[in-house]
Design a protein around this motif. Sequence first.
Motif, PDB file in Angstrom:
ATOM      1  N   LEU A   1      24.443  38.924  34.822  1.00 16.91           N
ATOM      2  CA  LEU A   1      23.427  37.883  34.731  1.00 16.91           C
ATOM      3  C   LEU A   1      22.006  38.431  34.743  1.00 16.91           C
ATOM      4  N   GLU A   2      21.851  39.676  35.156  1.00 19.54           N
ATOM      5  CA  GLU A   2      20.517  40.231  35.407  1.00 19.54           C
ATOM      6  C   GLU A   2      19.593  40.125  34.212  1.00 19.54           C
ATOM      7  N   GLY A   3      20.115  40.411  33.025  1.00 23.83           N
ATOM      8  CA  GLY A   3      19.243  40.434  31.850  1.00 23.83           C
ATOM      9  C   GLY A   3      18.908  39.074  31.284  1.00 23.83           C
ATOM     10  N   GLY A   4      19.711  38.064  31.635  1.00 27.67           N
ATOM     11  CA  GLY A   4      19.456  36.722  31.113  1.00 27.67           C
ATOM     12  C   GLY A   4      20.095  36.446  29.771  1.00 27.67           C
ATOM     13  N   CYS A   5      21.056  37.280  29.357  1.00 27.72           N
ATOM     14  CA  CYS A   5      21.707  37.098  28.054  1.00 27.72           C
ATOM     15  C   CYS A   5      22.772  35.993  28.125  1.00 27.72           C
ATOM     16  N   ASP A   6      23.233  35.547  26.947  1.00 22.58           N
ATOM     17  CA  ASP A   6      24.369  34.633  26.879  1.00 22.58           C
ATOM     18  C   ASP A   6      25.620  35.373  27.333  1.00 22.58           C
ATOM     19  N   VAL A   7      26.470  34.698  28.093  1.00 21.83           N
ATOM     20  CA  VAL A   7      27.653  35.327  28.679  1.00 21.83           C
ATOM     21  C   VAL A   7      28.913  34.566  28.283  1.00 21.83           C
ATOM     22  N   VAL A   8      29.945  35.302  27.912  1.00 23.51           N
ATOM     23  CA  VAL A   8      31.285  34.751  27.707  1.00 23.51           C
ATOM     24  C   VAL A   8      32.136  35.211  28.876  1.00 23.51           C
ATOM     25  N   PHE A   9      32.649  34.270  29.647  1.00 23.12           N
ATOM     26  CA  PHE A   9      33.452  34.595  30.831  1.00 23.12           C
ATOM     27  C   PHE A   9      34.913  34.728  30.413  1.00 23.12           C
ATOM     28  N   GLN A  10      35.463  35.910  30.612  1.00 28.90           N
ATOM     29  CA  GLN A  10      36.867  36.139  30.250  1.00 28.90           C
ATOM     30  C   GLN A  10      37.776  35.864  31.446  1.00 28.90           C
ATOM     31  N   ILE A  11      38.801  35.071  31.223  1.00 34.14           N
ATOM     32  CA  ILE A  11      39.787  34.762  32.252  1.00 34.14           C
ATOM     33  C   ILE A  11      41.034  35.594  31.966  1.00 34.14           C
ATOM     34  N   GLY A  12      41.239  36.626  32.770  1.00 28.79           N
ATOM     35  CA  GLY A  12      42.408  37.471  32.604  1.00 28.79           C
ATOM     36  C   GLY A  12      43.616  36.883  33.308  1.00 28.79           C
ATOM     37  N   THR A  13      44.714  37.587  33.249  1.00 33.05           N
ATOM     38  CA  THR A  13      45.964  37.076  33.817  1.00 33.05           C
ATOM     39  C   THR A  13      45.916  36.965  35.333  1.00 33.05           C
ATOM     40  N   ALA A  14      45.014  37.706  35.990  1.00 31.77           N
ATOM     41  CA  ALA A  14      44.883  37.635  37.449  1.00 31.77           C
ATOM     42  C   ALA A  14      43.855  36.598  37.882  1.00 31.77           C
ATOM     43  N   LYS A  15      43.160  35.987  36.918  1.00 28.90           N
ATOM     44  CA  LYS A  15      42.157  34.940  37.188  1.00 28.90           C
ATOM     45  C   LYS A  15      41.020  35.445  38.082  1.00 28.90           C
ATOM     46  N   PHE A  16      40.657  36.727  37.970  1.00 29.62           N
ATOM     47  CA  PHE A  16      39.602  37.265  38.816  1.00 29.62           C
ATOM     48  C   PHE A  16      38.313  36.458  38.650  1.00 29.62           C
ATOM     49  N   GLY A  17      37.719  36.105  39.770  1.00 30.69           N
ATOM     50  CA  GLY A  17      36.473  35.360  39.764  1.00 30.69           C
ATOM     51  C   GLY A  17      36.633  33.858  39.741  1.00 30.69           C
ATOM     52  N   VAL A  18      37.825  33.370  39.360  1.00 27.85           N
ATOM     53  CA  VAL A  18      38.069  31.919  39.322  1.00 27.85           C
ATOM     54  C   VAL A  18      39.433  31.607  39.945  1.00 27.85           C
ATOM     55  N   ARG A  19      39.828  32.381  40.944  1.00 25.29           N
ATOM     56  CA  ARG A  19      41.132  32.205  41.577  1.00 25.29           C
ATOM     57  C   ARG A  19      40.955  31.811  43.037  1.00 25.29           C
TER      58      ARG A  19
ATOM     59  N   ARG B   1      35.730  39.504  42.417  1.00 27.07           N
ATOM     60  CA  ARG B   1      37.050  39.215  41.851  1.00 27.07           C
ATOM     61  C   ARG B   1      37.844  38.193  42.663  1.00 27.07           C
ATOM     62  N   GLY B   2      37.456  37.969  43.918  1.00 23.49           N
ATOM     63  CA  GLY B   2      38.180  37.020  44.743  1.00 23.49           C
ATOM     64  C   GLY B   2      39.443  37.599  45.346  1.00 23.49           C
ATOM     65  N   ILE B   3      39.381  38.878  45.767  1.00 23.48           N
ATOM     66  CA  ILE B   3      40.520  39.546  46.392  1.00 23.48           C
ATOM     67  C   ILE B   3      40.044  40.205  47.683  1.00 23.48           C
ATOM     68  N   ARG B   4      40.971  40.845  48.379  1.00 23.85           N
ATOM     69  CA  ARG B   4      40.623  41.478  49.653  1.00 23.85           C
ATOM     70  C   ARG B   4      40.121  42.902  49.424  1.00 23.85           C
ATOM     71  N   VAL B   5      39.240  43.346  50.296  1.00 23.95           N
ATOM     72  CA  VAL B   5      38.738  44.718  50.235  1.00 23.95           C
ATOM     73  C   VAL B   5      39.910  45.686  50.417  1.00 23.95           C
ATOM     74  N   GLY B   6      39.954  46.714  49.565  1.00 19.42           N
ATOM     75  CA  GLY B   6      41.007  47.711  49.673  1.00 19.42           C
ATOM     76  C   GLY B   6      42.330  47.290  49.079  1.00 19.42           C
ATOM     77  N   GLN B   7      42.423  46.065  48.574  1.00 16.27           N
ATOM     78  CA  GLN B   7      43.666  45.577  47.983  1.00 16.27           C
ATOM     79  C   GLN B   7      43.722  45.962  46.510  1.00 16.27           C
ATOM     80  N   ASP B   8      44.887  46.432  46.041  1.00 16.74           N
ATOM     81  CA  ASP B   8      45.041  46.731  44.616  1.00 16.74           C
ATOM     82  C   ASP B   8      44.774  45.475  43.799  1.00 16.74           C
ATOM     83  N   ALA B   9      43.924  45.589  42.796  1.00 18.77           N
ATOM     84  CA  ALA B   9      43.625  44.452  41.914  1.00 18.77           C
ATOM     85  C   ALA B   9      44.605  44.502  40.749  1.00 18.77           C
ATOM     86  N   ILE B  10      45.671  43.742  40.857  1.00 18.91           N
ATOM     87  CA  ILE B  10      46.757  43.800  39.874  1.00 18.91           C
ATOM     88  C   ILE B  10      46.674  42.631  38.902  1.00 18.91           C
ATOM     89  N   SER B  11      46.684  42.944  37.614  1.00 15.39           N
ATOM     90  CA  SER B  11      46.731  41.912  36.575  1.00 15.39           C
ATOM     91  C   SER B  11      48.152  41.872  36.010  1.00 15.39           C
TER      92      SER B  11
END
Length: 506
Positions: A186-204, A256-266
């Motif tokens: 978001l820092e630059g102020g550009c248009d952003v497309v939010f990608q929803i992966g299989t793990a739903k990082f950021g929206v889970r 990502r919405g996960i725990r610190v030190g937890q493997d981020a698995i998709s």
Amino acid sequence: MELAATALEYLALLFVLMIGAGVALAVVFFIVDRTQSEDAIRRNYPVIGRFRGLFTELGEFFRQYFFAMDREEMPFNRAQRNWVYSSSKGAGNTVAFGSTRNIQVPGTPIFVNAVFPPLDDQYASTEPMTIGPFAREPFRAPSIFNISGMSYGALSEPAVRALSRGAKKAGIWMNTGEGGLSPFHLEGGCDVVFQIGTAKFGVRDEDGILSDDKLRAVAARPQVKMFEIKLSQGAKPGKGGILPGSKVSKEIAEIRGIRVGQDAISPNRHREVDTFADLLDLIHHIREVTGKPVGIKTCLGSADPWVEFFELIQERGPRSAPDFITIDGGEGGSGAAPMPLIDLVGMPLREALIRMVDMRDRFDLHERIRIVASGKMVTPGDVAWAICCGADFVTSARGFMFSLGCIQAMKCNRNTCPTGITTHDRDLQKGLVVERKEDKVANYARSIIKEVETIAHSVGVAEPRMMRRRHVRVVMDDGRSVQLNEINPSIKRKTPDKERMLRGDG
């Protein structure tokens, strides 16, 4: 004189000690190599055999600078990289004496220049295009060329910041990748497309289930213009991913919405999507919750299964369709993926793109679904070819990595990237100065767009999206070139009924 003599004696003693240490080390290596049982070369050729591993490790660097010709290397050759480097500096891209490209190689595209091209005052820039006419907030996308999905975590903080700032300057969109939306996107102020992966990082939620509340929170940010549901990517179709827990810092965990030190698995696919009907339901749900256009990203293995997808859209009506489809070729890249998947699985973009465009047009959805081409697209010729085939937009990841200074060191998966782009080592990140790199990102994007518009002008049309398959020829096995529309004829589209499309009637 006495001081000089003393200094020489110490230097001589130091030299003898160094020789002695070298001999002692060689003896130790000799004993270790002779007694170990894992490496036959070192066992049979102690000490000397160790150089094989060293030369293997350094071989890719020596080839890049001393041995490979300009157009020999993979995945990107020196000519491609140098074009990006030059354009990112804002320097002219003219060359002298002639092309070094071998245009007799089968598959080479050759654009068909017009006998009477438009005059300079008949030339136009590419017009913005609307995506998502049925969303509450359609997106009027200004640029044909944009940044493909690269997650924060896969990329370093300064790399994401530079891409965001550069995207704003160039007026292009930036895809977050499946790692969630970071402050650096978001820092630059550009248009952003939010990608929803299989793990739903950021929206889970805490259980890894898609959270409507978090979707609304992301969509509430004015910079977030669209959502992309990632089904698969070209580098590893059918395979999920993992960010080791050792790399999951507090910051990344929060994003990502996960725990610190937890493997981020998709997972290798979305657990709630078992059929095309489920997929259309998910697209509809996210579009209703967010109010923004929603599309999908996929790598085709075959076009045949997707006929059912379009038949289902036809049955439900055009409102049910995704607002865009991103086609990633099997030659797509990633920070880390199994070699069999990188090399052997997934249809190449040059075949997959045409098949998806033709299916869309066959079902009369040209005005409804936008096509985005992705996968190893880094030069103007790549982008122009994709648009001739029917793509509405083109995105690139590795092209923008080169604009940041990537040297193709092939260390993306080792946290030792020498340019600071794909590493979280703060010392290495110091080499990437955001304020300098953001201009290079913007220059590269502008150069691509300008050169594609130049190609369009040369083939006889006013702007790139007016290019068609008849405007490019493809070199065949016998050395002849054939117009692409003879090899893959375009589907004759019906005259768009805008009233019907706006009503959403089937």
